[in-house]
Design a protein around this motif. Structure first.
Motif, mmCIF file in Angstrom:
data_model
loop_
_atom_site.group_PDB
_atom_site.id
_atom_site.type_symbol
_atom_site.label_atom_id
_atom_site.label_comp_id
_atom_site.label_asym_id
_atom_site.label_seq_id
_atom_site.Cartn_x
_atom_site.Cartn_y
_atom_site.Cartn_z
ATOM 1 N N GLN A 1 0.026 -3.972 11.918
ATOM 2 C CA GLN A 1 1.190 -4.503 12.650
ATOM 3 C C GLN A 1 2.168 -5.189 11.704
ATOM 4 O OE1 GLN A 1 -0.534 -6.957 15.768
ATOM 5 N NE2 GLN A 1 -0.809 -5.212 17.140
ATOM 6 N N LYS A 2 1.636 -5.886 10.693
ATOM 7 C CA LYS A 2 2.533 -6.550 9.728
ATOM 8 C C LYS A 2 3.305 -5.514 8.899
ATOM 9 C CE LYS A 2 1.105 -10.460 7.649
ATOM 10 N NZ LYS A 2 1.800 -11.654 8.130
ATOM 11 N N LEU A 3 2.624 -4.436 8.521
ATOM 12 C CA LEU A 3 3.294 -3.391 7.722
ATOM 13 C C LEU A 3 4.381 -2.693 8.544
ATOM 14 C CD1 LEU A 3 0.165 -1.924 5.902
ATOM 15 C CD2 LEU A 3 2.087 -3.078 4.798
ATOM 16 N N VAL A 4 4.138 -2.532 9.835
ATOM 17 C CA VAL A 4 5.157 -1.931 10.720
ATOM 18 C C VAL A 4 6.383 -2.843 10.741
ATOM 19 C CG1 VAL A 4 5.703 -1.365 13.121
ATOM 20 C CG2 VAL A 4 3.504 -0.675 12.161
ATOM 21 N N ALA A 5 6.133 -4.166 10.934
ATOM 22 C CA ALA A 5 7.255 -5.111 11.044
ATOM 23 C C ALA A 5 8.005 -5.241 9.717
ATOM 24 C CB ALA A 5 6.732 -6.476 11.500
ATOM 25 N N GLU A 6 7.260 -5.269 8.612
ATOM 26 C CA GLU A 6 7.899 -5.563 7.318
ATOM 27 C C GLU A 6 8.442 -4.329 6.611
ATOM 28 O OE1 GLU A 6 4.737 -7.628 5.333
ATOM 29 O OE2 GLU A 6 4.831 -9.294 6.772
ATOM 30 N N ARG A 7 7.826 -3.164 6.845
ATOM 31 C CA ARG A 7 8.219 -1.986 6.052
ATOM 32 C C ARG A 7 8.686 -0.805 6.889
ATOM 33 N NH1 ARG A 7 5.438 -1.870 0.516
ATOM 34 N NH2 ARG A 7 4.687 -3.990 0.295
ATOM 35 N N GLY A 8 8.679 -0.960 8.219
ATOM 36 C CA GLY A 8 9.126 0.152 9.070
ATOM 37 C C GLY A 8 8.194 1.344 9.048
ATOM 38 N N GLY B 1 -9.857 9.238 -6.312
ATOM 39 C CA GLY B 1 -8.952 8.364 -7.067
ATOM 40 C C GLY B 1 -7.949 7.623 -6.196
ATOM 41 N N ASP B 2 -8.194 7.588 -4.877
ATOM 42 C CA ASP B 2 -7.218 6.969 -3.954
ATOM 43 C C ASP B 2 -7.595 5.543 -3.543
ATOM 44 O OD1 ASP B 2 -5.735 9.320 -3.793
ATOM 45 O OD2 ASP B 2 -6.925 10.111 -2.132
ATOM 46 N N LEU B 3 -8.813 5.099 -3.885
ATOM 47 C CA LEU B 3 -9.338 3.870 -3.253
ATOM 48 C C LEU B 3 -8.926 2.583 -3.960
ATOM 49 C CD1 LEU B 3 -11.429 3.160 -0.899
ATOM 50 C CD2 LEU B 3 -13.012 2.674 -2.773
ATOM 51 N N SER B 4 -8.484 1.577 -3.162
ATOM 52 C CA SER B 4 -8.304 0.202 -3.643
ATOM 53 C C SER B 4 -9.033 -0.690 -2.642
ATOM 54 C CB SER B 4 -6.838 -0.206 -3.648
ATOM 55 O OG SER B 4 -6.106 0.642 -4.478
ATOM 56 N N SER B 5 -9.526 -1.840 -3.105
ATOM 57 C CA SER B 5 -10.239 -2.739 -2.201
ATOM 58 C C SER B 5 -9.569 -4.104 -2.176
ATOM 59 C CB SER B 5 -11.694 -2.906 -2.649
ATOM 60 O OG SER B 5 -12.319 -1.643 -2.668
ATOM 61 N N VAL B 6 -9.529 -4.715 -0.987
ATOM 62 C CA VAL B 6 -8.999 -6.083 -0.879
ATOM 63 C C VAL B 6 -10.042 -6.936 -0.166
ATOM 64 C CG1 VAL B 6 -6.579 -5.312 -0.796
ATOM 65 C CG2 VAL B 6 -7.813 -5.686 1.347
ATOM 66 N N ASP B 7 -9.946 -8.258 -0.395
ATOM 67 C CA ASP B 7 -10.876 -9.189 0.241
ATOM 68 C C ASP B 7 -10.390 -9.472 1.664
ATOM 69 O OD1 ASP B 7 -12.508 -11.214 1.044
ATOM 70 O OD2 ASP B 7 -11.737 -12.715 -0.362
ATOM 71 N N GLY B 8 -11.048 -8.863 2.646
ATOM 72 C CA GLY B 8 -10.648 -9.015 4.042
ATOM 73 C C GLY B 8 -11.048 -10.347 4.633
ATOM 74 N N ASP C 1 -2.401 -13.913 5.763
ATOM 75 C CA ASP C 1 -1.279 -13.781 4.815
ATOM 76 C C ASP C 1 -1.758 -13.399 3.413
ATOM 77 O OD1 ASP C 1 0.586 -14.244 6.734
ATOM 78 O OD2 ASP C 1 0.792 -16.387 6.315
ATOM 79 N N GLU C 2 -2.906 -13.933 3.012
ATOM 80 C CA GLU C 2 -3.429 -13.564 1.681
ATOM 81 C C GLU C 2 -3.808 -12.083 1.640
ATOM 82 O OE1 GLU C 2 -5.323 -17.833 0.208
ATOM 83 O OE2 GLU C 2 -6.498 -16.538 1.517
ATOM 84 N N VAL C 3 -4.394 -11.602 2.729
ATOM 85 C CA VAL C 3 -4.756 -10.173 2.770
ATOM 86 C C VAL C 3 -3.476 -9.334 2.696
ATOM 87 C CG1 VAL C 3 -5.870 -8.336 4.108
ATOM 88 C CG2 VAL C 3 -6.856 -10.636 4.117
ATOM 89 N N SER C 4 -2.423 -9.758 3.432
ATOM 90 C CA SER C 4 -1.149 -9.011 3.382
ATOM 91 C C SER C 4 -0.615 -8.968 1.962
ATOM 92 C CB SER C 4 -0.065 -9.693 4.232
ATOM 93 O OG SER C 4 -0.503 -9.818 5.525
ATOM 94 N N GLY C 5 -0.729 -10.106 1.248
ATOM 95 C CA GLY C 5 -0.255 -10.163 -0.135
ATOM 96 C C GLY C 5 -1.016 -9.193 -1.020
ATOM 97 N N ALA C 6 -2.325 -9.126 -0.815
ATOM 98 C CA ALA C 6 -3.150 -8.228 -1.635
ATOM 99 C C ALA C 6 -2.794 -6.767 -1.337
ATOM 100 C CB ALA C 6 -4.632 -8.493 -1.362
ATOM 101 N N ALA D 1 0.139 -5.717 -0.256
ATOM 102 C CA ALA D 1 1.476 -5.477 -0.827
ATOM 103 C C ALA D 1 1.367 -5.153 -2.314
ATOM 104 C CB ALA D 1 2.369 -6.695 -0.598
ATOM 105 N N LYS D 2 0.469 -5.856 -3.017
ATOM 106 C CA LYS D 2 0.297 -5.590 -4.454
ATOM 107 C C LYS D 2 -0.142 -4.142 -4.686
ATOM 108 C CE LYS D 2 -0.788 -9.881 -6.751
ATOM 109 N NZ LYS D 2 -1.864 -10.793 -7.049
ATOM 110 N N VAL D 3 -1.057 -3.678 -3.835
ATOM 111 C CA VAL D 3 -1.528 -2.288 -3.980
ATOM 112 C C VAL D 3 -0.368 -1.321 -3.739
ATOM 113 C CG1 VAL D 3 -3.044 -0.502 -3.007
ATOM 114 C CG2 VAL D 3 -3.888 -2.855 -3.246
ATOM 115 N N LEU D 4 0.421 -1.589 -2.694
ATOM 116 C CA LEU D 4 1.478 -0.635 -2.313
ATOM 117 C C LEU D 4 2.656 -0.652 -3.274
ATOM 118 C CD1 LEU D 4 1.530 -0.972 1.593
ATOM 119 C CD2 LEU D 4 0.078 0.423 0.144
#
Ligand code: AP5
Length: 213
Positions: free
Chosen positions: A18-25, A190-197, A202-207, A209-212
């Motif tokens: 939902q955050k990615l929809v709002a922030e990045r369309g 070769g597509d996988l990245s992991s974040v601390d859920g 907000d911290e997860v969103s930041g992580a 965003a770094k991947v994207l």
């Protein structure tokens, strides 16, 4: 950009989508939401789906692949967020073929890592806005004090029929048996990245965003 959010029930896939929809369309394609729409329709297929979901089992690959195919043809936006799909190796292969057919590719698979012990409180404390589907949590993201959804102002909130400890156990079992092999599948591609859920929303969103970026 097309991405998959991968993780067990309650990992925070819907919240981050939902955050990615709002922030990045981007366009959120949640097979869980599509299936909940189907069960509301009251059709024969909807009734079958409702029983399967309430037990915490997976709906058949054919049904969910068909739903995704329809959406890929109908929706347009700044890329797709696959939320809760794929969930089996067969679905993962089908998604690859569908994207190729539409001249698209997968840019990232983000695994949201969480501790199983955290999932019970996440799932049993969840509610969603009945109008727009915004996700809330009794403790970590409470419904605003005025009783109105922060996104759309709606005043009705729902809890899901499968958000109880018994269904969660089965959903987790299905995740470990059928979905977690996708972590190795996408790592090998070769597509996988992991974040601390387990970090804050907000911290997860930041992580992510770094991947994207
Ligand atoms: P689906 O709707 O996809 O459910 P799920 O995968 O079990 O995931 P959830 O929606 O429960 O969790 P989420 O990761 O989105 O977490 P959320 O962001 O809401 O599937 C339901 C059913 O449909 C399946 O069991 C199956 O039967 C069927 N189905 C669906 N897709 C299928 C497929 N492809 N194939 C076959 N069958 C399929 O967050 C949870 C709570 O935690 C919220 O209250 C939120 O506010 C809170 N929260 C989120 N992030 C954080 C954070 N960082 N810190 C603190 N709290 C947080």
């Amino acid at each position: 950009m097309n991405i998959i959010l991968l993780g067990p029930p309650g990992a925070g896939k819907g919240t981050q989508a939902q955050k990615l929809v709002a922030e990045r369309g981007m366009v959120q394609l949640s097979t869980g939401d599509m299936l909940r729409e189907a069960r509301k329709s009251g059709t024969e297929m909807g009734k079958i789906v409702a029983d399967v979901m309430d037990r915490g089992d997976l709906v058949t690959d054919e049904i969910v692949i068909g739903l995704i195919e329809e959406k890929l043809e109908a929706e347009k936006g700044a890329g797709f967020i696959f939320d809760g799909f794929p969930r089996t190796l067969k679905q993962a292969d089908a998604l690859g073929a569908l994207l190729e057919k539409h001249g698209q590719k997968l840019d990232a698979v983000i695994e949201m890592q969480v501790d199983d012990a955290a999932l019970v409180s996440r799932i049993t404390g969840r509610s969603t806005c009945g109008d727009c589907g915004e996700v809330y949590h009794d403790v970590t993201k409470p419904i605003p004090a005025d009783g109105k959804c922060s996104k759309c102002g709606g005043t009705e909130f729902k809890r899901r029929a499968d958000d109880n400890e018994e269904s969660l156990k089965q959903r987790l079992m299905e995740y470990y048996k059928k979905t977690s092999p996708l972590i190795g599948y996408y790592y090998a591609k070769g597509d996988l990245s992991s974040v601390d859920g387990l970090a804050s929303i907000d911290e997860v969103s930041g992580a992510i965003a770094k991947v994207l970026d």
